[in-house]
Each structure stands twice: as structure tokens, then as C-alpha cells.
Design a protein around this motif. Structure first.
Motif: not given
Length: 658
Positions: A442-449
């Protein structure tokens, strides 16, 4: 600005032999597949320049073969003659411009041969004729004359690297490669001066270190990399590895010891070469601490250290003197400077998915990152070009493709609005993070957001875009990233057996599934089938049969990630049936067909069926907008259902052209 409050240990200097590192963040040796004909390329120079510019204190380059028999892949760097010197010199000059030190690993794989050079298998060499389990290689025992020739090769290769202007070399005695094979009594069955007692088994490495030191002199760094624990059934005893480190320290020829874990020789051991997210952060630090207590030289450590606070903890507690943050620097080469200038929230954190870094290496492609496709493509995307004219850009879909496109377009100066039909951005990543051991994904979304927020992108959730809204908003450019939905082919099913889509199971958990045997039909052979299988198997009261349309469950995953997930599925008692396609089901039987013979395969006493049969692109809006003559692009799963890697790459490519 002072940094002492935040990371005082991490940003303190370190004396490493004859050089001083400006900080204790380093990139450890890792194959980049950015080599041509055994030599340094422009692509490799650009790759390392980015990490030096980003503030790393030290770069340890990938292995360099020191003998013709050291060609373990078709893309290994070679330092067997002086033709290598100009390329290394160019690289050293670029790295040194940013006060970053450069060391190269020097290497012989022994029996750990991964690839052929031309299709024909080479003769692999080892201390004794003991086969490799992972690559199924039976080596030839080295003669004493050839051992001496290889030792001399380490020394002459080191001299060439010194002439090229590097700061040092690191002898790779880790991960079951040739020096480690000599140390291991299960692999070294010799009865001459190189076998038998521990002293004899250490001889090859000690001779190598001594020869290198004599050749390069005192003003050149010489380090050794070791696996403190090989984590395999026939590995060297950790106590003997510790004794070897003590002996190397007492000999006085090494300037540091670089500690890691694992071995290339087995499936279980190789997982630790690049440990997936199954393993906790800095899990190898205790091994480094044990060695540090016994030696006087600095001890470096590698093993899932992704964030500066993790590295600071390792250093401040005295477990090591410097931390490899290799995948973290692949994911964000500016991590050091961001940490030093108190911009920690801007760091793009590695999620240890392994897909485009080590995954690319295993497929023979230049490494990259699913979150940062610019990595490995620095020559093309290293510096964003500002847009000549600011345009109004509409991004439809808030999965990784849309988010990456939005961030890059906004960074280039466009006015960007992202529309997402659901209440949260993230797309399928929001499903993947719910599976066992996959929360970090889920960090992929956190980073992109965080990227799109910093870039000034306007995000509108719970808005379903249609042609009327596009006409109303009148954007100059539309990027459609509407993703995909579960695919369900024509199947012979009746209403008696409950049938579920894997997405729904991930969203709601296994509570809605009936008790008893659950069959999962897995077409893609990726994280979905394996992850859902373990989730259900651990829910209680259910037996899981995972039926895959391939030679192995998880076969499309990077092998270390796959091995970790397969091990977890085995521990959860998941039954796996390979090479089958789903045909249909009735009240308690699932009907499959063997993909090799077309013979029927039946699974009886089934309580429920879960479908993981891939996805179908949602491209209706794209085609409708094409008909209007609008400037429209489709990216990600909207084009063809694939993975996060392709989604972010296409987002980058399209946004770079707008």
C-alpha cells in the motif's frame, strides 16, 4: 540547516581505510544489467550519477569478474584486461563530482553460474564437485594452479580499478560465491591445503585479501562482503563465519567487513539476497552486531533498511557503522539529501516488491522501480522538461497510472485535475495491500498520493467521468486510466455451488465463504491467487485447493517474492494443482482440464469456487472520447491489464509528452 537532531549518526562522517565518507548511507553492490560487452555504459554512468547527486556517501558497484571463468551472467562487468579502465574512470569522475566515494566488488561465482554466454552451458568451477541445487550446476573441482591463477586475477583486477580512479574494492565472499564455497565444509571436500580444517578452508580468501592488499598498497580501500548466516540447509556454520571475520581482521589487510545474509545456492537462501516485504526492516542488523563485537574495522550492513530512521537506529545502537539502503535509493535516489534537509515526508519509500529491481535482473533487463520508472531510464527521463505551454489536463482514474501521470504533468507546469470514481485513489493497490504479508504494498499509493499533493494536482473523488463532464470541463488533454474489472469467461456453472470473484474475497475477507473445501481458479499465476489462497486457508474451517493455469503458482512473480509466498502457502496447508484450466462446476465438483494433455481433472467435495481469472480493460470512455476528436490518451490497465510497473511507466511517458 543543522541535521544533528534528526539523524546525528547517519550523517556523521566515517573513516573507511584511506577515505572518509561524508555520511553512512551507501548503495551496496547489485547487478544493474546496464553493461555492454563487459564494460561500463552511458546508462550505467547516468544511473550511478543520480545516486551520487542524491547524496549517498558511498556507492559499491556491482560485481566485476576477475577471471574468464567468472562470467556468471551474459551481462557481467569484466576487469580481466586494461580495456575496462576508461569506462570505470569516467564513472569514478562523475561520482566523485558529488563527494561520493566509489568502490567496486571483485568477484568469482564459483559454481553459481546463472546464464550461458551463447546458449551452451559453460564449465563451472568450485572447490569440489558438489552440485548447486538452485541452478542445477555440477561444477568441476579447481586445480591448485587454477586457484592460484584466480587469486592473481583478484589482485590484477584491483590494480586496474585503482588505475581507473576508484576508491577501493570489495571482495565478494558472500552469498555462496567462490570464497564462501571454500569455507563451507559441505561444499569443500578437498584434502589438500585448501580443504579440511577451518584454517585450510579460509586459505583461499586470506590469500586473495593478502594478494589484493600487496598489489594496491595501503592507500586503497579493501573490504570483504560476507553472509553472516547463509540461511540454508547446508550452509556454513555461523560460528565459523564469525571466526573467519576475526581472522581477516587480525591479518590486518581489510578496511571493513560488509555483512549480509543468504546464499545463491538454494531457494530458501537466495530469498535473502534481496529479501521481499515478508521480512521486517533491518532484520540482518543483529548479525552485523555479532561481527562488530569481534572485529576492529568498520562493519557495514545490508538487509531491508528502507528509511533513514531505521538506519539511524541501527547505527545509534552500535549494530553497524554504515547502512546499505540500496533498494531505497533505487526507489528514491534523493533519499539522503531529503533526510539531511528534513524533508523526510518527501521520501518515496521502497515497498520491497522486488518486481522491477531484482525482478528485471533475473529477466535480463536493466533494473528499474515500479514506483519510480525513471530509475534505469535516467538518460531519457532523468530531468523533467518544463512544458512550453501550460495546459488544462484531465486525468480520469486514480490508480497508479493516473496518479503518476498527474504528478508528472503537474511537475512540468500543467493545470491538472484527477477524477476518481471511488472514495479513495489507489486502484488495485488497495486490494493487494489487504493480503497476508502484503500490507507494505500500500505504500505505493501513499507515495504517489503525496507526490500529487505536493505537485498541486486537484483530486476529485466519487466522480464518475462521462463525455458530458468532459465537454463541460473542456480540458486541453484527457488521460484515461480507468483500469480494469475482473474477467469471467464463459463457464459451465449452475447455481448450486457458490461462486465468488477474488476481488470480492479480498475486500470482505473470507467470512462470507462457506466452510469446507474452497477451490481457487488462478489464471494469472500472480499475487492474487497465492495471496487469496493463504488468506482463506488461515481463516479457519476451510481447506484450499489452488488450481493454477501454469507450471507453478506465482510463476509471474519475482522469484524471491514467489518463494516467500509459496512457503507461506505451504505452511497454511494450501494444496496446489498446476497446469489446469477451469471448465465449469456443479453442486460440489469443480471441473478442470489439464493444459498439457486436455485430460479432465476433477476436484470433489467442494463448498465454494473463487475466480482469479484475470481482468478486462475498462476502455469504453476512451473509445467514446476518441470519437469526439478530443486529444485523449489511454494508459495502464485501460490499455491492457498488467501490473503497477506498466501503469506508472505509461503515466510517466504520456505526461512527459504533453
Amino acid at each position: 540547516m543543522s541535521t544533528a537532531i534528526d539523524f546525528p549518526s547517519l550523517f556523521s562522517p566515517l573513516d573507511l581505510g584511506s577515505v572518509k565518507l561524508k555520511n553512512r548511507i551507501f548503495s551496496s553492490g547489485h547487478d544493474t544489467v546496464m553493461v555492454h560487452d563487459g564494460e561500463v555504459t552511458d546508462q550505467l554512468v547516468a544511473y550511478h550519477r543520480a545516486r551520487a547527486e542524491g547524496g549517498a556517501g558511498l556507492i559499491v558497484m556491482q560485481v566485476a569478474g576477475i577471471h574468464e571463468t567468472a562470467r556468471y551472467t551474459s551481462h557481467v562487468l569484466m576487469i580481466t584486461d586494461d580495456s575496462c579502465i576508461p569506462g570505470y574512470r569516467r564513472l569514478a569522475e562523475v561520482v566523485h563530482e558529488h563527494d561520493c566515494k566509489l568502490i567496486s566488488q571483485i568477484f568469482h561465482p564459483g559454481r553459481e553460474i546463472m546464464e550461458s554466454q551463447d546458449g551452451a552451458l559453460p564449465v563451472a568451477l568450485a572447490p569440489s564437485a558438489v552440485p548447486n541445487e538452485r541452478f542445477h550446476v555440477m561444477p568441476r573441482a579447481l586445480s591448485i594452479g587454477l586457484i592460484e591463477e584466480i587469486v592473481a586475477g583478484y589482485a590484477s583486477g584491483a590494480v586496474r580499478l585503482k588505475k581507473a580512479g576508484l576508491d577501493g574494492v570489495e571482495i565478494t565472499a558472500s552469498h555462496g560465491y567462490l570464497p564462501a564455497q571454500f569455507l563451507n565444509p559441505n561444499l569443500n571436500l578437498r584434502d589438500d591445503r585448501y580443504g579440511g580444517s577451518l584454517d585450510n578452508r579460509m586459505r583461499m580468501l586470506r590469500d586473495t585479501v593478502a594478494a589484493v592488499r600487496e598489489a594496491v598498497g595501503p592507500d586503497f580501500v579493501v573490504g570483504v562482503r560476507v553472509s553472516a548466516d547463509e540461511r540454508t540447509f547446508d550452509g556454513t556454520d555461523a560460528g565459523e563465519i564469525l571466526e573467519m571475520c576475526r581472522t581477516l581482521d587480525e591479518d590486518g589487510h581489510v578496511d571493513y567487513i560488509n555483512v549480509t545474509e543468504g546464499t545463491s545456492a538454494s531457494q530458501s537462501g537466495s530469498t535473502h539476497i534481496v529479501a521481499p516485504m515478508t521480512y521486517e526492516a533491518a532484520y540482518t542488523a543483529p548479525s552485523a552486531a555479532r561481527i562488530k563485537k569481534e572485529v576492529s574495522v568498520p562493519v557495514l550492513v545490508a538487509g531491508r533498511i528502507n528509511q533513514p530512521h531505521e538506519a539511524e537506529t541501527v547505527l545509534s545502537t552500535g549494530q553497524a557503522d554504515a547502512c546499505a539502503m540500496t533498494r531505497a535509493l533505487i526507489c528514491d535516489p534523493d533519499l539522503p539529501v531529503k533526510a539531511e534537509t528534513r524533508r523526510v515526508d518527501e521520501i518515496r519509500a521502497c515497498i520491497a516488491c522486488n518486481q522491477a529491481c531484482i525482478g528485471h535482473f533475473h529477466m535480463g533487463y536493466p533494473i528499474s522501480c515500479i514506483q519510480r520508472p525513471e530509475t534505469g531510464r535516467e538518460l531519457q527521463f532523468g530531468k523533467l522538461t518544463p512544458a512550453t505551454t501550460s495546459k488544462k489536463v484531465m486525468i480520469v482514474g486514480g490508480g497508479p497510472a493516473g496518479m503518476k501521470a498527474a504528478a508528472v504533468a503537474a511537475q512540468r507546469g500543467h493545470d491538472v485535475t484527477l477524477y476518481e470514481a471511488e472514495g479513495r485513489v489507489g486502484g488495485q493497490v488497495l486490494l493487494a495491500e489487504r493480503l497476508p504479508h502484503r500490507a507494505e504494498f500500500g505504500g505505493a499509493v501513499t507515495n504517489l498520493l503525496a507526490e500529487i499533493q505536493r505537485s498541486g494536482v486537484v483530486v476529485k473523488t466519487r466522480v464518475r467521468v462521462d463525455t458530458d463532464l468532459v465537454e463541460q470541463e473542456a480540458p486541453d488533454v484527457i488521460v484515461v486510466a480507468t483500469g480494469a474489472t475482473p474477467y469471467r469467461p464463459a463457464l459451465e456453472l449452475d447455481d448450486a455451488l457458490p461462486v465468488f470473484d477474488a476481488w470480492d474475497v479480498v475486500k470482505t475477507g473470507a467470512a462470507d465463504l462457506p466452510k469446507g473445501r474452497i477451490v481457487i481458479a488462478d489464471w494469472r499465476c500472480d499475487w492474487t491467487g497465492l495471496g487469496v489462497a493463504e488468506m482463506i486457508a488461515r481463516s479457519g474451517g476451510r481447506k484450499v485447493t489452488l488450481c493454477v493455469n501454469g507450471n507453478a503458482a506465482g510463476e509471474t512473480l519475482q522469484q524471491y517474492t514467489r518463494n516467500a509466498m509459496l512457503g507461506a502457502a505451504f505452511e497454511a496447508n494450501v494444496e496446489i494443482v498446476t497446469n489446469v484450466r477451469l471448465y465449469g462446476a456443479d453442486d460440489d465438483t469443480v471441473y478442470l482440464q489439464n493444459t498439457l494433455t486436455s485430460q479432465p481433472v476433477l476436484v470433489d467435495d467442494v463448498a465454494g469456487l473463487v475466480l482469479a481469472l484475470g481482468h478486462r480493460q475498462e476502455d469504453g470512455l476512451f473509445h467514446a472520447l476518441e470519437q469526439t476528436g478530443a486529444v485523449v490518451h489511454a494508459i495502464g490497465d485501460c490499455m491492457s491489464p498488467r501490473t503497477v510497473e506498466e501503469a506508472t511507466l505509461e503515466g510517466l511517458r504520456v505526461a512527459s509528452r504533453i
